[in-house]
Design an enzyme around this catalytic site. Structure first.
Site, PDB file in Angstrom:
ATOM      1  CE  LYS A 111      22.672  15.558  32.677  1.00 49.72           C
ATOM      2  NZ  LYS A 111      23.220  16.675  31.859  1.00 49.72           N
ATOM      3  CG  ASP A 139      25.277  12.206  31.056  1.00 51.65           C
ATOM      4  OD1 ASP A 139      26.481  12.465  31.186  1.00 51.65           O
ATOM      5  OD2 ASP A 139      24.468  12.968  30.498  1.00 51.65           O
TER       6      ASP A 139
END
Length: 280
Positions: free
Chosen positions: A12, A136
């Site tokens: 990401k 995350d």
């Protein structure tokens, strides 16, 4: 089912990252947009009926007890399954880059073993396990580009137009704890709203961790200068040390020796979306 191969674990980028406060327990309050990109690790899973967990490194060597093994063990303990697995990891996403590589591996491991072991756990159940592994991990489990708040547990999907990015990872990595522990870190950014981001998704806000990171690592500053020399305004992702910029060219410039560079495209959904029961 005896095996699952070619399981993707995408990285990401943080399109922005603001630190808006700090909780009494020391955790920082953040606002960010997490965006999936097509730079990914690849995992392979073979069923073991003896309850053992093992791992094979198919690329760079990983720590003895990495996040894939920790995720597998956490799922095993939470579900009570007597099954085990042998996990092969082809690591491509750089470590200590702010790209979520380890967290993505953990999420893909939870999703794959949930299927391989026939557990049929829902996303909320997997996310509760994943959050204990890293802030995350739930993002990668839910599998959509997201506006993220709190310590990473509050997410809402956002739409991001298709784009390409040049991602640059210099040799030196950064330890997240050192950045968040710095007394010079700005911790009082004003709260932003989703509509403000939607109006200019690739130019919104800043990364509040970037100044501290540049003070800790000249590599971050050098990578940003390198992007600037190629006519691009770069930004650090996460806690670094990787930086990125919008890239509208076909060529990929030659980077200094030891740097990792890649032209990446963003993705709307995680390749494993739908691998857990329940709604996204």
């Amino acid at each position: 089912m005896r095996a699952l191969y070619e399981v993707a674990a995408p990285a990401k980028l943080n399109l922005f990252l603001h630190v808006t406060g700090r909780r009494p327990d020391g955790y920082h309050l953040l606002q960010s947009v997490f965006m999936l990109i097509d730079w990914h690790d690849t995992l392979h899973f073979d069923l073991r009926t003896d309850g053992m967990l093992s791992r094979e490194d198919l690329g760079p060597a990983l720590p003895a007890d990495d996040l894939t093994l920790r995720a597998a063990r956490a799922l095993q303990q939470a579900s009570g399954t007597p099954l085990g697995a042998h996990i092969g990891v082809l690591k491509r996403v750089p470590a200590q880059a702010g790209m979520g590589g380890g967290s993505s591996d953990a999420a893909s491991c939870l999703l794959a073993l949930n299927r391989l072991w026939g557990l049929n756990l829902g996303l909320q159940q997997l996310a509760a396990i994943g959050l204990k592994l890293g802030a995350d991990v739930p993002f990668f489990l839910y599998g959509r580009n997201a506006w993220v708040e709190g310590i990473g547990e509050s997410m809402q999907p956002v739409d991001i137009p298709p784009a390409r990015f040049l991602v640059v990872k210099p040799p030196q990595g950064l330890e997240t704890a050192k950045i968040f522990g710095s007394p010079s870190l700005k911790r009082d950014s004003d709260r932003a709203i989703v509509d403000g981001f939607a109006a200019q998704p690739f130019y919104f806000g800043k990364n509040d961790l970037q100044d501290v990171a540049q003070a800790l690592s000249t590599d971050v500053a050098d990578a940003l200068k390198w992007l600037s020399a190629h006519g691009k305004n770069g930004r650090m992702t996460g806690s670094g040390s990787a930086v990125f910029a919008l890239w509208d060219r076909d060529d990929q410039p030659i980077a200094p020796q030891g740097w990792q560079t890649r032209i990446c495209s963003n993705m709307d959904v995680h390749p494993l979306a739908g691998w857990a029961s329940g709604d996204n």
